[in-house]
Write a protein that holds these residues in place. Sequence first.
Motif, PDB file in Angstrom:
ATOM      1  N   THR A 136       0.831  -1.205   0.000  1.00 11.37           N
ATOM      2  CA  THR A 136       0.000   0.000   0.000  1.00 11.37           C
ATOM      3  C   THR A 136       0.864   1.254   0.000  1.00 11.37           C
ATOM      4  N   PHE A 140       0.954   4.051  -3.081  1.00 11.43           N
ATOM      5  CA  PHE A 140       0.618   5.457  -2.897  1.00 11.43           C
ATOM      6  C   PHE A 140       1.818   6.370  -3.094  1.00 11.43           C
ATOM      7  N   LEU A 144       1.074   9.469  -5.449  1.00 14.28           N
ATOM      8  CA  LEU A 144       1.210  10.820  -4.900  1.00 14.28           C
ATOM      9  C   LEU A 144       2.513  11.496  -5.306  1.00 14.28           C
ATOM     10  N   VAL A 179      -3.769   7.463   3.094  1.00  5.56           N
ATOM     11  CA  VAL A 179      -3.426   6.041   2.967  1.00  5.56           C
ATOM     12  C   VAL A 179      -4.141   5.220   4.039  1.00  5.56           C
ATOM     13  N   TRP A 182      -7.898   4.995   3.256  1.00  6.27           N
ATOM     14  CA  TRP A 182      -8.171   4.067   2.157  1.00  6.27           C
ATOM     15  C   TRP A 182      -8.041   2.614   2.615  1.00  6.27           C
ATOM     16  N   GLU A 247       3.081   2.516   7.226  1.00  9.14           N
ATOM     17  CA  GLU A 247       2.703   3.441   6.156  1.00  9.14           C
ATOM     18  C   GLU A 247       3.635   4.651   6.062  1.00  9.14           C
TER      19      GLU A 247
END
Length: 307
Positions: A136, A140, A144, A179, A182, A247
Amino acid sequence: MTATAPPLALGKDAARTRRNARWRRTALPYVLLAPALITFGVFKAYPIIDSLLLSFTTGSGSATRSAGVANYRRLLDDPLFWTALRNTGEILVVQVPLMLGLALLMAVGINSALVRWRAVWRLGVFMPSVTGLVATGVMFSFLLNTDNGAVNRVLEAVGLSGVDWLGQPFWARMAVVLVLTWHYTGYNAVIYLAGLQSIPKELYEAAMVDGAGPIRRFTAITVPALRPVLLFTVVLSTIGTLQLFDEPYVLTGGGPDNATLTVSMYLYQNGFRYFDFGYASAIAYALTLLVSVLGAVQMRLMGEKDK
């Protein structure tokens, strides 16, 4: 004539039977639990106790020595620790209400009788939560990207200027929030959906007969009925966000300028980059105390009221 066992043999057999029955009642449960207890002791209890003792030491290896509460005093004077704590708190305050609010609305929508293919929608909203956290973050980081990211290209296509998502402190924190939202919104939506489906439909029918509109039914029936589920998700989401690591580590590495440095990332840096395991253990126990206090406060505020 029929042979009979002597009374002494019968007495021994009865005593043996009683001993076996007593063993099955008292010792056998512990024998069956022993593998789980040993595993818990070796891989859970021992590391917890050892890290607590380690938090009162300094140095590493053969140079380890007692430091008393010096590591905890150091926490109070460490500006980087407070920066990490503030970053974590800001992400928590924004992300958890946003995520749970969206999850509740999503669950109400999927639960509506007006929606067709509800099983497909349930699968769709839950799919992001099974995506690996590292995958993930990598995905992203491409989406991004300031120069070639799909998100900025969409913004530019509708006449808006692109955003430096990963290069500006504010937008980097918002990227982490995006993030997390989502990834976990669908997971919480499925939990809320299970709670919604357990609410008796007769309550809604009675409220409609009394003239209650959709908003009134939602606030008077749905939210109170979901109180235990809401408490569960709030506490679980708070604990997860306070332990946030994967993350921001993959997406921003804690930057820019420590804007997305979290407490767990700071713990990791001290333990496995600087090998200051005593201080890292002190950070871990400070985080544990914070999680426990916030969890207790949330359960006190949102728990069932005494009648």
